[in-house]
Write a protein that holds these residues in place. Structure first.
Motif, PDB file in Angstrom:
ATOM      1  N   HIS A   1       0.813  -1.212   0.000  1.00 19.35           N
ATOM      2  CA  HIS A   1       0.000   0.000   0.000  1.00 19.35           C
ATOM      3  C   HIS A   1       0.850   1.268   0.000  1.00 19.35           C
ATOM      4  O   HIS A   1       0.332   2.366   0.223  1.00 19.35           O
ATOM      5  CB  HIS A   1      -0.941   0.008   1.209  1.00 19.35           C
ATOM      6  CG  HIS A   1      -0.216  -0.155   2.518  1.00 19.35           C
ATOM      7  ND1 HIS A   1      -0.211  -1.345   3.208  1.00 19.35           N
ATOM      8  CD2 HIS A   1       0.531   0.702   3.259  1.00 19.35           C
ATOM      9  CE1 HIS A   1       0.500  -1.212   4.313  1.00 19.35           C
ATOM     10  NE2 HIS A   1       0.958   0.028   4.368  1.00 19.35           N
ATOM     11  N   ALA A   2       2.168   1.127  -0.232  1.00 14.00           N
ATOM     12  CA  ALA A   2       3.018   2.314  -0.270  1.00 14.00           C
ATOM     13  C   ALA A   2       2.565   3.249  -1.393  1.00 14.00           C
ATOM     14  O   ALA A   2       2.218   2.811  -2.493  1.00 14.00           O
ATOM     15  CB  ALA A   2       4.468   1.914  -0.478  1.00 14.00           C
ATOM     16  N   ASP A   3       2.581   4.535  -1.099  1.00 17.28           N
ATOM     17  CA  ASP A   3       2.112   5.552  -2.048  1.00 17.28           C
ATOM     18  C   ASP A   3       3.269   6.479  -2.397  1.00 17.28           C
ATOM     19  O   ASP A   3       3.816   7.178  -1.545  1.00 17.28           O
ATOM     20  CB  ASP A   3       0.969   6.359  -1.422  1.00 17.28           C
ATOM     21  CG  ASP A   3       0.302   7.296  -2.424  1.00 17.28           C
ATOM     22  OD1 ASP A   3       0.899   7.583  -3.479  1.00 17.28           O
ATOM     23  OD2 ASP A   3      -0.826   7.754  -2.129  1.00 17.28           O
ATOM     24  N   TYR A   4       3.646   6.459  -3.657  1.00 18.55           N
ATOM     25  CA  TYR A   4       4.757   7.289  -4.131  1.00 18.55           C
ATOM     26  C   TYR A   4       4.288   8.496  -4.938  1.00 18.55           C
ATOM     27  O   TYR A   4       5.055   9.115  -5.650  1.00 18.55           O
ATOM     28  CB  TYR A   4       5.706   6.440  -4.975  1.00 18.55           C
ATOM     29  CG  TYR A   4       6.377   5.335  -4.194  1.00 18.55           C
ATOM     30  CD1 TYR A   4       7.580   5.558  -3.546  1.00 18.55           C
ATOM     31  CD2 TYR A   4       5.798   4.073  -4.085  1.00 18.55           C
ATOM     32  CE1 TYR A   4       8.204   4.553  -2.821  1.00 18.55           C
ATOM     33  CE2 TYR A   4       6.410   3.060  -3.356  1.00 18.55           C
ATOM     34  CZ  TYR A   4       7.614   3.319  -2.728  1.00 18.55           C
ATOM     35  OH  TYR A   4       8.222   2.319  -2.005  1.00 18.55           O
ATOM     36  N   GLY A   5       3.014   8.796  -4.790  1.00 17.57           N
ATOM     37  CA  GLY A   5       2.476   9.952  -5.496  1.00 17.57           C
ATOM     38  C   GLY A   5       1.487   9.607  -6.578  1.00 17.57           C
ATOM     39  O   GLY A   5       0.823  10.492  -7.127  1.00 17.57           O
ATOM     40  N   TRP A   6       1.375   8.294  -6.869  1.00 20.26           N
ATOM     41  CA  TRP A   6       0.420   7.864  -7.896  1.00 20.26           C
ATOM     42  C   TRP A   6      -0.717   7.050  -7.279  1.00 20.26           C
ATOM     43  O   TRP A   6      -1.494   6.417  -7.994  1.00 20.26           O
ATOM     44  CB  TRP A   6       1.139   7.025  -8.959  1.00 20.26           C
ATOM     45  CG  TRP A   6       2.247   7.782  -9.633  1.00 20.26           C
ATOM     46  CD1 TRP A   6       2.122   8.720 -10.624  1.00 20.26           C
ATOM     47  CD2 TRP A   6       3.653   7.675  -9.356  1.00 20.26           C
ATOM     48  NE1 TRP A   6       3.354   9.209 -10.972  1.00 20.26           N
ATOM     49  CE2 TRP A   6       4.323   8.593 -10.218  1.00 20.26           C
ATOM     50  CE3 TRP A   6       4.406   6.929  -8.476  1.00 20.26           C
ATOM     51  CZ2 TRP A   6       5.704   8.757 -10.217  1.00 20.26           C
ATOM     52  CZ3 TRP A   6       5.788   7.088  -8.471  1.00 20.26           C
ATOM     53  CH2 TRP A   6       6.423   7.983  -9.328  1.00 20.26           C
ATOM     54  N   GLY A   7      -0.798   7.045  -5.952  1.00 18.56           N
ATOM     55  CA  GLY A   7      -1.804   6.273  -5.246  1.00 18.56           C
ATOM     56  C   GLY A   7      -1.235   4.971  -4.730  1.00 18.56           C
ATOM     57  O   GLY A   7      -0.251   4.456  -5.269  1.00 18.56           O
ATOM     58  N   PRO A   8      -1.833   4.403  -3.674  1.00 19.20           N
ATOM     59  CA  PRO A   8      -1.328   3.162  -3.086  1.00 19.20           C
ATOM     60  C   PRO A   8      -1.281   2.023  -4.100  1.00 19.20           C
ATOM     61  O   PRO A   8      -2.228   1.815  -4.866  1.00 19.20           O
ATOM     62  CB  PRO A   8      -2.333   2.857  -1.962  1.00 19.20           C
ATOM     63  CG  PRO A   8      -2.953   4.184  -1.643  1.00 19.20           C
ATOM     64  CD  PRO A   8      -3.004   4.934  -2.945  1.00 19.20           C
TER      65      PRO A   8
END
Length: 608
Positions: free
Chosen positions: A254-261
C-alpha cells in the motif's frame, strides 16, 4: 532413601557445573580433509589441555588430542580454547568431549556434508522474487515504474517488473541485485555439478531441464536487461524509503509514491549527479559503480546463459560494452536515494566494479585493451578498504569482495604474465592477512576478524570466498585455518552456537525469528536465507525501532544474552532488523562457497 537423595543432589550439581561451558561446532559437519576446529567457552577459569572425539554410535573414544590453544577471556566467558582435530579424517558421527567440562552436540565427518546446501539457499531467492512470486503464488508491483531524474523522460512509465526484493522491505537495488546475479553465475560456472533441477523457471516445483540456479540467474538478468532499455540508459533503484509503511505482503503493498497506493513506484536514472537523500542530497559523483556491475553481469551472463537462452544471451552480450562505456563517461560512485530518512547504500568505491567489468569483457571479446584498463582500475584500489578495518559506513565498500582481482590474476597467469599475476595475487593475500591480523589482535577465539557493521555475515562470506579463491589459485594453504573458521562461523562455531542460515541444517540451531513480513504475518519463514549477523553493540543501541520483544511464544527474548561477546551482539528476535534480517545479496553470495565445498567433498570421495 536419604543416600539416593544425596546422590541426586550431587548429580544435579555436577550437571549444573558442566552446563557452565559450551563447545561450538560447525553444525553442518566437516569434510574429512578440511580443517576442523571447535571452540570451547567456559564461564569459569577452566584449564583445558586435552579433548576427545567420541563415536556417537558406540560411545567409544575415537581420537584424543592435545592440540589445544588458549585464547583468553571473552566477555562473560573467563576462558576459551580452540580445539583442533584437523588430523582426524575418519567418516562418522562424533561428539567432542572435554572431560568433566563439556560435551558438544553430535556432528558428522563426511564427504557429503555440503551436498545440496547451495541449492537450499535458492529457496530464499525464489521467495524474494518481485513480479510473480512462487512463495505466495501471486504477483506484485505490476505497474513499475515511473522514471525519476532522466533529463527527457521524467515521469514516463517503463516496464521494469521482475528481479528480487532486497531484504525484508520491498525495495530493489541494481547494486545488490547485480552482485547477487554475478555471484550465482560464478558459482554455477565454477561448480555446475553442485546444482540440481527441482523447480520450473517461474519458481514453482517441478523440473524444467534447466538447473534451478540458472532459472534464478535468468530471472535476475531479465530484470537487469529491463533496467537498461536503451544504450546509455541505466537505472539504479526501484522505490525508496516511503516503502517503510507497515507490515504487508508484496501483493498488498500500500506504499504511495504519489500515484496512489500500489499504483506504481519510482525508478531512478543514473545521471552521475547528486540525488535526494532525506532533506538534502546524496554524495553521488558519477555512475561507474553501477555501470561496471551491468557490464560484468551482461558479459558473464552472455556466456553462462548461452546454452540455455541463446537469443537472450546474445542480446545482453551486445549491451555489455555500452554499459561499460557509461562508467568511462561517468567516473565515480552513485549512491541510492532516500526521501524520509537519511539511510541509504553509501557505496563510495567504483574502480573495483569497472575492473570486474573489464575482465569479463575480455573473457567475452578477447580484446586485450580490457586487460590494460582492468589493470589500471585494479591498481587504484589494491585492497578493498574494509579488510582489516574496524568500521565502515553502510555498504561503503561494495561489493565486499573484488572479484576483478581474482579474474585479473588468473587471466595474467593463464597468459604467462607472471609479474601481473603475482601483483594481484599479492593484493588478495594482503586483504586476507589484514583480516587475520585483526582477529589475532583482538584475540578472537573464533579467528573472526570481520568488523561488526551491518551485514557482517555478508562480509564474512566475502572473506571466505577470497580465502577459497586465493587457496585454489596459488595452492598456498597458509590461510586454511582462517578459511575454515569463517565457514564454521556461519554454521554455528560462533559465540551464540547458531547457524546464520534459516533452517540449515534442519534439526540444528538456526534463526527462528528472522526480521521478515512473512514471519510477522505468520505466513512462513525465510527458508534458506542468510541473516545479517552480529553488529557492534554501539550500533545496535543507537538504532531506532529495534527491540528484543517478540510475540513468538516458543522463543525466549534475548536468549543469547550470556553469550554476547561484548563488542558485538546478535539476537534471534524478529524486531532486531540490524542482526536478524535476511538479505538477498548475502544469501546469493554464499552459493559459491557452499557449491565449492560440495565439489571438494566429491573430489575427496573420489580419492578413496
Amino acid at each position: 532413601m536419604r543416600r539416593y537423595f544425596f546422590l541426586i543432589i550431587i548429580a544435579t550439581v555436577a550437571l549444573a557445573a558442566q552446563a557452565e561451558a559450551w563447545i561450538r561446532i560447525n553444525q553442518l559437519g566437516y569434510l574429512p580433509q578440511s580443517t576442523k576446529v571447535a571452540v570451547i567457552m567456559c564461564q569459569d577459569v577452566t584449564p583445558v589441555t586435552e579433548f576427545q572425539l567420541v563415536d556417537n554410535a558406540t560411545g567409544k573414544v575415537a581420537f584424543t588430542s592435545k592440540d589445544v590453544t588458549a585464547t583468553g577471556a571473552l566477555q562473560f566467558m573467563k576462558s576459551t580454547y580452540r580445539l583442533n582435530f584437523s588430523s582426524f579424517q575418519k567418516p562418522g558421527t562424533y561428539r567432542i568431549n572435554v572431560k568433566g567440562v563439556a560435551q558438544s552436540p553430535a556432528f558428522n565427518i563426511s564427504t557429503k556434508v555440503y551436498d545440496g546446501t547451495a541449492d537450499f539457499l535458492l529457496n530464499y531467492m525464489r521467495q524474494q522474487r518481485c513480479g510473480f512470486n512462487p512463495f505466495t503464488g501471486d504477483s506484485c508491483h505490476q505497474k513499475d515504474a515511473y522514471i525519476k531524474y532522466h533529463p527527457t523522460k521524467e515521469g514516463q512509465h517503463i516496464d521494469v517488473r521482475g528481479g528480487w526484493h532486497d531484504a525484508a522491505d520491498l525495495l530493489q537495488y541494481t547494486s545488490t541485485s547485480a552482485n547477487a546475479i554475478y555471484q550465482m553465475m560464478f558459482a554455477f560456472q565454477q561448480n555446475p555439478a553442485a546444482f540440481g533441477d527441482h523447480f520450473k523457471a517461474n519458481g514453482t516445483p517441478g523440473a524444467n531441464g534447466i538447473p534451478d540456479i540458472i532459472d534464478e540467474i535468468y530471472w535476475g538478468l531479465d530484470w537487469l536487461d529491463r533496467m537498461n532499455p536503451e544504450k546509455g540508459e541505466l537505472y539504479n533503484q526501484i522505490a525508496d524509503d516511503r516503502d517503510h509503511c507497515g507490515l504487508r505482503l508484496p501483493v498488498n503493498d500500500h506504499a504511495d509514491y504519489g500515484w496512489g497506493p500500489n499504483n506504481g513506484r519510482p525508478v531512478y536514472f543514473v545521471n552521475g549527479k547528486p540525488q535526494q537523500r532525506h532533506k538534502g542530497l546524496n554524495a553521488t559523483m558519477g555512475g561507474a559503480n553501477t555501470a561496471g556491475k551491468y557490464a560484468s553481469d551482461f558479459a558473464l551472463g552472455a556466456k553462462v546463459l548461452a546454452p540455455f537462452y541463446p537469443e537472450f544471451a546474445a542480446k545482453i552480450a551486445a549491451k555489455a560494452a555500452d554499459a561499460y562505456q557509461v562508467g568511462i563517461d561517468l567516473p565515480g560512485n552513485a549512491h541510492t536515494v532516500s526521501i524520509l530518512s537519511p539511510y541509504i547504500y553509501e557505496e563510495d568505491n567504483w574502480v573495483d566494479d569497472m575492473e570486474l567489468g573489464a575482465t569479463e569483457l575480455f573473457h567475452l571479446t578477447h580484446d586485450r585493451r580490457y586487460i590494460t584498463q582492468a589493470t589500471e582500475y585494479g591498481r587504484r584500489e589494491p585492497i578493498t578498504p574494509w579488510m582489516g578495518a574496524d568500521s565502515a559506513r553502510h555498504y561503503q565498500w561494495y561489493p565486499f569482495l573484488n572479484m576483478g582481482h581474482y579474474n585479473l590474476a588468473k587471466i595474467a597467469r593463464d597468459n604467462g604474465d607472471k609479474r601481473l599475476s603475482a601483483e594481484f595475487i599479492s593484493n588478495m593475500r594482503t586483504g586476507i592477512q589484514r583480516t587475520l591480523d585483526r582477529a589475532k589482535a583482538n584475540n578472537n577465539p573464533f579467528l573472526w576478524g570481520i568488523p561488526g557493521i551491518w551485514c557482517s555475515n555478508n562480509l564474512t562470506t566475502a572473506m571466505l570466498t577470497q580465502c577459497i579463491l586465493y587457496r585454489t589459485l596459488t595452492g598456498d594453504r597458509t590461510y586454511e585455518e582462517m578459511e575454515g573458521s569463517l565457514r564454521d562461523w556461519l554454521f554455528g562455531c560462533n559465540p551464540w552456537g547458531t547457524s546464520m542460515v534459516v533452517e540449515l541444517p534442519q534439526g540444528g540451531v538456526y534463526p527462528h525469528a528472522p526480521h521478515s513480513n512473512y514471519v510477522f504475518l505468520k505466513v512462513g519463514t525465510t527458508t534458506g536465507a542468510l541473516v545479517d549477523g552480529p553488529v557492534y553493540a554501539t550500533i545496535f543501541e543507537s538504532l531506532k525501532g529495534v527491540n528484543l520483544t517478540d510475540d513468538m511464544p516458543h522463543l525466549v527474548s534475548n536468549a543469547y544474552e550470556q553469550f554476547q561477546p561484548g563488542d558485538v551482539v546478535y539476537h534471534d528476535v524478529s524486531h532486531d532488523y540490524s542482526t536478524n534480517e535476511p538479505t538477498m545479496d548475502g544469501t546469493a553470495c554464499l552459493t559459491f562457497p557452499l557449491s565449492f565445498y560440495q565439489m571438494e567433498g566429491a573430489k575427496q570421495a573420489s580419492q578413496k
